[in-house]
Design a protein around this motif. Structure first.
Motif, PDB file in Angstrom:
ATOM      1  N   ILE A 171       0.552  -1.271   0.231  1.00 58.50           N
ATOM      2  CA  ILE A 171      -0.024   0.067  -0.129  1.00 58.50           C
ATOM      3  C   ILE A 171       0.777   1.271   0.088  1.00 58.50           C
ATOM      4  O   ILE A 171       0.302   2.225  -0.613  1.00 58.50           O
ATOM      5  CB  ILE A 171      -1.023  -0.001   1.037  1.00 58.50           C
ATOM      6  N   HIS A 172       1.904   1.157   0.579  1.00 60.49           N
ATOM      7  CA  HIS A 172       2.901   2.427   0.752  1.00 60.49           C
ATOM      8  C   HIS A 172       2.364   3.760   0.922  1.00 60.49           C
ATOM      9  O   HIS A 172       2.541   4.553   0.227  1.00 60.49           O
ATOM     10  CB  HIS A 172       3.818   2.505  -0.574  1.00 60.49           C
ATOM     11  N   LEU A 173       1.575   4.053   1.694  1.00 61.51           N
ATOM     12  CA  LEU A 173       1.001   5.027   2.385  1.00 61.51           C
ATOM     13  C   LEU A 173       0.065   5.703   1.500  1.00 61.51           C
ATOM     14  O   LEU A 173      -0.262   6.884   1.528  1.00 61.51           O
ATOM     15  CB  LEU A 173       2.105   5.953   3.060  1.00 61.51           C
TER      16      LEU A 173
ATOM     17  N   GLY B  82      -1.400   0.058  -3.648  1.00 59.11           N
ATOM     18  CA  GLY B  82      -1.288   1.527  -3.448  1.00 59.11           C
ATOM     19  C   GLY B  82      -0.512   2.321  -4.584  1.00 59.11           C
ATOM     20  O   GLY B  82      -0.081   3.478  -4.300  1.00 59.11           O
ATOM     21  N   ALA B  83      -0.434   1.601  -5.626  1.00 54.02           N
ATOM     22  CA  ALA B  83      -0.033   1.931  -6.915  1.00 54.02           C
ATOM     23  C   ALA B  83       1.503   2.311  -6.697  1.00 54.02           C
ATOM     24  O   ALA B  83       2.211   3.235  -7.164  1.00 54.02           O
ATOM     25  CB  ALA B  83      -0.730   3.227  -7.394  1.00 54.02           C
ATOM     26  N   ALA B  84       2.507   1.372  -5.474  1.00 47.64           N
ATOM     27  CA  ALA B  84       3.958   1.777  -5.409  1.00 47.64           C
ATOM     28  C   ALA B  84       3.810   3.032  -4.654  1.00 47.64           C
ATOM     29  O   ALA B  84       5.095   3.370  -4.704  1.00 47.64           O
ATOM     30  CB  ALA B  84       4.516   1.411  -6.789  1.00 47.64           C
ATOM     31  N   GLY B  85       2.905   3.914  -4.340  1.00 48.34           N
ATOM     32  CA  GLY B  85       3.364   5.143  -3.584  1.00 48.34           C
ATOM     33  C   GLY B  85       3.676   6.212  -4.456  1.00 48.34           C
ATOM     34  O   GLY B  85       3.466   6.153  -5.602  1.00 48.34           O
TER      35      GLY B  85
ATOM     36  N   ASN C 286       9.446  -5.333   4.059  1.00 49.93           N
ATOM     37  CA  ASN C 286      10.710  -4.628   4.285  1.00 49.93           C
ATOM     38  C   ASN C 286      10.479  -3.365   4.323  1.00 49.93           C
ATOM     39  O   ASN C 286      11.522  -2.681   4.829  1.00 49.93           O
ATOM     40  CB  ASN C 286      11.447  -5.117   3.214  1.00 49.93           C
ATOM     41  N   HIS C 287       9.423  -2.577   4.333  1.00 51.02           N
ATOM     42  CA  HIS C 287       9.338  -0.955   4.510  1.00 51.02           C
ATOM     43  C   HIS C 287       8.444  -0.869   5.940  1.00 51.02           C
ATOM     44  O   HIS C 287       8.287   0.265   6.065  1.00 51.02           O
ATOM     45  CB  HIS C 287       8.666  -0.504   3.562  1.00 51.02           C
ATOM     46  N   ASP C 288       8.213  -1.996   6.577  1.00 52.06           N
ATOM     47  CA  ASP C 288       7.297  -1.845   7.813  1.00 52.06           C
ATOM     48  C   ASP C 288       8.438  -2.305   8.947  1.00 52.06           C
ATOM     49  O   ASP C 288       9.104  -3.108   9.052  1.00 52.06           O
ATOM     50  CB  ASP C 288       6.159  -2.848   7.664  1.00 52.06           C
ATOM     51  N   SER C 289       8.299  -1.138   9.938  1.00 51.37           N
ATOM     52  CA  SER C 289       9.238  -1.427  10.849  1.00 51.37           C
ATOM     53  C   SER C 289       8.384  -2.167  12.029  1.00 51.37           C
ATOM     54  O   SER C 289       7.220  -2.473  11.820  1.00 51.37           O
ATOM     55  CB  SER C 289       9.446  -0.039  11.799  1.00 51.37           C
ATOM     56  N   MET C 290       9.143  -2.833  12.991  1.00 52.55           N
ATOM     57  CA  MET C 290       8.445  -3.475  14.255  1.00 52.55           C
ATOM     58  C   MET C 290       7.366  -2.322  14.627  1.00 52.55           C
ATOM     59  O   MET C 290       6.370  -3.051  15.349  1.00 52.55           O
ATOM     60  CB  MET C 290       9.472  -3.759  15.222  1.00 52.55           C
ATOM     61  N   GLY C 291       7.671  -1.242  14.794  1.00 51.81           N
ATOM     62  CA  GLY C 291       6.700  -0.160  15.333  1.00 51.81           C
ATOM     63  C   GLY C 291       5.255  -0.262  14.319  1.00 51.81           C
ATOM     64  O   GLY C 291       4.321  -0.032  15.116  1.00 51.81           O
ATOM     65  N   THR C 292       5.661  -0.314  13.146  1.00 49.74           N
ATOM     66  CA  THR C 292       4.336  -0.463  12.348  1.00 49.74           C
ATOM     67  C   THR C 292       3.784  -1.550  12.593  1.00 49.74           C
ATOM     68  O   THR C 292       2.426  -1.546  12.479  1.00 49.74           O
ATOM     69  CB  THR C 292       5.077  -0.412  10.773  1.00 49.74           C
ATOM     70  N   GLN C 293       4.245  -2.720  12.861  1.00 46.90           N
ATOM     71  CA  GLN C 293       3.689  -4.059  13.067  1.00 46.90           C
ATOM     72  C   GLN C 293       2.878  -3.679  14.510  1.00 46.90           C
ATOM     73  O   GLN C 293       1.581  -4.192  14.537  1.00 46.90           O
ATOM     74  CB  GLN C 293       4.700  -5.185  13.278  1.00 46.90           C
ATOM     75  N   ARG C 294       3.456  -3.524  15.393  1.00 45.08           N
ATOM     76  CA  ARG C 294       2.790  -3.134  16.741  1.00 45.08           C
ATOM     77  C   ARG C 294       1.399  -2.218  16.616  1.00 45.08           C
ATOM     78  O   ARG C 294       0.389  -2.486  17.185  1.00 45.08           O
ATOM     79  CB  ARG C 294       3.701  -2.461  17.882  1.00 45.08           C
TER      80      ARG C 294
ATOM     81  N   ILE D   8       2.857  -1.818   4.039  1.00 49.09           N
ATOM     82  CA  ILE D   8       1.746  -0.975   4.490  1.00 49.09           C
ATOM     83  C   ILE D   8       2.208   0.605   4.838  1.00 49.09           C
ATOM     84  O   ILE D   8       1.623   1.451   4.498  1.00 49.09           O
ATOM     85  CB  ILE D   8       0.841  -1.332   5.486  1.00 49.09           C
ATOM     86  N   ALA D   9       3.681   0.513   5.192  1.00 48.42           N
ATOM     87  CA  ALA D   9       4.158   1.885   5.349  1.00 48.42           C
ATOM     88  C   ALA D   9       5.093   2.020   4.268  1.00 48.42           C
ATOM     89  O   ALA D   9       5.455   1.357   3.295  1.00 48.42           O
ATOM     90  CB  ALA D   9       4.701   1.830   6.607  1.00 48.42           C
ATOM     91  N   ASP D  10       5.941   3.152   4.551  1.00 45.23           N
ATOM     92  CA  ASP D  10       6.907   3.563   3.621  1.00 45.23           C
ATOM     93  C   ASP D  10       8.305   3.510   4.120  1.00 45.23           C
ATOM     94  O   ASP D  10       9.221   3.153   3.577  1.00 45.23           O
ATOM     95  CB  ASP D  10       6.693   4.735   2.610  1.00 45.23           C
ATOM     96  N   HIS D  11       8.303   4.263   5.163  1.00 44.54           N
ATOM     97  CA  HIS D  11       9.436   4.378   5.975  1.00 44.54           C
ATOM     98  C   HIS D  11       9.675   3.764   7.382  1.00 44.54           C
ATOM     99  O   HIS D  11      10.279   3.920   8.233  1.00 44.54           O
ATOM    100  CB  HIS D  11       9.878   5.681   6.046  1.00 44.54           C
ATOM    101  N   GLY D  12       8.384   3.328   7.783  1.00 44.05           N
ATOM    102  CA  GLY D  12       8.339   2.575   9.063  1.00 44.05           C
ATOM    103  C   GLY D  12       8.325   3.550  10.073  1.00 44.05           C
ATOM    104  O   GLY D  12       8.633   3.032  11.414  1.00 44.05           O
ATOM    105  N   THR D  13       8.057   4.790  10.077  1.00 46.54           N
ATOM    106  CA  THR D  13       8.308   5.900  11.363  1.00 46.54           C
ATOM    107  C   THR D  13       7.204   5.868  12.203  1.00 46.54           C
ATOM    108  O   THR D  13       5.886   5.346  11.658  1.00 46.54           O
ATOM    109  CB  THR D  13       8.716   7.321  10.664  1.00 46.54           C
ATOM    110  N   LYS D  14       7.238   6.384  13.243  1.00 39.38           N
ATOM    111  CA  LYS D  14       6.031   6.598  14.209  1.00 39.38           C
ATOM    112  C   LYS D  14       5.065   7.311  13.859  1.00 39.38           C
ATOM    113  O   LYS D  14       3.718   7.143  13.836  1.00 39.38           O
ATOM    114  CB  LYS D  14       6.544   7.194  15.426  1.00 39.38           C
TER     115      LYS D  14
END
Length: 496
Positions: free
Chosen positions: A208-210, A414-417, A264-272, A236-242
């Motif tokens: 989805i890439h945001l 997400g059309a590759a963001g 690989n663009h999702d951080s553990m924070g994204t997963q939580r 689902i995210a792009d940079h995995g930031t908060k």
């Protein structure tokens, strides 16, 4: 020039024409609703059908007849055959006449003109033979829809009825023709199809890439196709930031279970953040039962946005990781039960069925499908499960692996963001609706949905049927020591 006829087909007036085309196909143009395309043949000629009008008196007679649903399919079939015969005869006659006139003009000798007309007749025969030899009767079950006709899959019904209950499909087709007649005649809308109670509908999204457009697409598909659960294969995210965590809050508004594996663009924070959503089911090396499907998920081991960390993306490493998870999935003999399932309300419930060891002894796969992000990891599950879902590469494809395991790779929902704008053509938005049998938990069919990227206004749906839903999955041979301790024997268990 002469390969055009207009003929009555039931209550409709249908225009038929033959056009040169390397792709073959049959195209049904129902303006302004859209088109249906069938890969009916691969000859160098295309059959094009167009809805030119509706005979109101015939439509009214059909609607007033108590047996219209029984008689209309036979009437349509007979009218279509008659129209096609007239079209082929007219095309052949015009081709021969055109060849004769062309020969007469070029050579100015009627004997040579006869040879050119004979050449035209042979060309017509060759085209007809090639088209007949490549005729694919299954194409009627796997059309591609454009325009407003993208709602047709939900109108026609479950994929199983198209093949195993063809009479019901014919009745649905008759209803569709009648509804189109009413739409043109009275402006009424098509009715909503009631889903087959034995069909589980899963929406597969990925990468989805945001892109907020992805949520609009997911909500629309969920309503149109009566989706039971969503499987997201990561990024689902792009940079995995908060700051990006608020983006995933849309998951909680969908109202259906949302199964997610980390990309690989999702951080553990994204997963939580995803796990905090009430209807989310996060998988990272475990099995959970959702809506009756046993799903095993593997999060991507990499986090590529962090450039300060060296990321190992070697294919052999990913393959080894996948094989380790596949072995864990199929060879667990500890007697430990799989992880509990999570309902759409977020409450834990006991997982039905036996332990992984018991499932293996019974000849059944421990999981019905595996969700991963990278297809390289997914291919390592060859022989472990009937179906593997993946994403990552932003290009949709599917392959049947040697064991009978099918791998479906999703494009970017997400059309590759922003990456979707890096090419000459914008990356399309893609998702798929998967149809599972609730009893066997096997994939029956799937609809690939494609929407035009940024700045484009078009939509297409392609239906695919699973050729052998109940096929046996043959795991890769496992070498075992021989009783003498010398050569090895090969044991190949089977799964249904």
């Amino acid at each position: 020039m002469g390969a055009t006829v207009s003929t009555a087909v039931g209550p409709a007036q249908i225009g038929m024409s033959l056009q040169p085309s390397w792709q073959g196909q049959t195209v049904l143009d129902v303006r302004p609703l859209g088109t249906l395309r069938f890969d009916s043949h691969h000859g160098p000629i295309r059959l094009r059908l167009s809805l030119d009008g509706i005979h109101a008196d015939v439509a009214q007679q059909l609607l007033e007849s108590p047996r219209w649903a029984e008689t209309l399919p036979d009437l349509i079939e007979a009218d279509l055959q008659a129209g096609l015969r007239e079209l082929i005869i007219r095309a052949a006659v015009c081709a021969v006449a055109g060849g004769f006139l062309a020969g007469l003009i070029v050579f100015r000798a009627w004997r040579r003109a006869l040879w050119t007309s004979l050449g035209s007749l042979l060309a017509v025969g060759l085209v007809t033979a090639v088209s007949a030899a490549t005729f694919n009767p299954r194409s009627i079950a796997e059309p591609r829809y454009t325009g407003l006709l993208t709602g047709v899959p939900s109108l026609i019904g479950s994929a199983e009825s198209i093949v195993t209950r063809f009479s019901e499909y014919r009745n649905q087709l008759a209803k569709l023709v009648t509804n189109v007649s009413q739409l043109y005649h009275a402006g009424t809308t098509l009715p909503v199809y009631s889903p087959d109670p034995n069909t589980l509908r899963v929406l597969h999204v990925s990468d989805i890439h945001l892109n907020p457009l992805a949520w609009n697409t997911i909500r629309s598909l969920k309503e149109q196709f009566k989706i039971n659960l969503v499987v997201d294969t990561g990024d689902i995210a792009d940079h995995g930031t908060k700051a990006e965590n608020r983006f995933v809050e849309e998951i909680g508004k969908l109202g259906v279970p949302y199964v997610y594996v980390r990309g690989n663009h999702d951080s553990m924070g994204t997963q939580r953040a995803v796990a905090e959503q009430k209807n989310a089911v996060v998988l990272d090396g475990g099995v959970k039962t959702v809506e009756g499907l046993r799903i095993y998920g593997v999060g991507d081991p990499r986090f590529t946005p962090d450039k300060s960390v060296d990321v190992n993306s070697d294919a052999s490493m990913l393959t080894q990781l996948g094989r380790a998870h596949a072995q864990r999935l199929t060879s667990d003999t500890t007697g430990r039960k799989p992880s509990s399932s999570k309902s759409s309300r977020g409450k834990a419930a006991p997982t039905p069925g036996a332990t992984p060891a018991a499932d293996k002894a019974a000849g059944k796969a421990v999981a019905d499908l595996v969700a991963v992000h990278d297809p390289t990891i997914g291919r390592a599950f060859n022989g472990a499960v009937p179906l593997v879902l993946a994403g990552h590469v932003h290009q949709r494809s599917t392959e049947m692996m040697s064991s009978g395991t099918r791998l479906i790779i999703q494009g970017s929902t997400g059309a590759a963001g922003l990456r979707g704008l890096e090419h000459d053509e914008p990356t399309p938005i893609q998702a798929s609706v998967l149809y599972f049998d609730r009893t066997t938990h096997r994939l029956q069919a799937w609809d690939d949905v494609t929407l035009g990227g940024l700045g484009e206004q078009w939509v297409q749906i392609q239906r695919h049927l699973e050729a052998a839903p109940g096929r046996t999955i043959l795991p890769e041979p496992v070498p075992t020591p021989s009783p003498t301790g010398g050569a090895t024997a090969t044991v190949t268990p089977t799964r249904r």
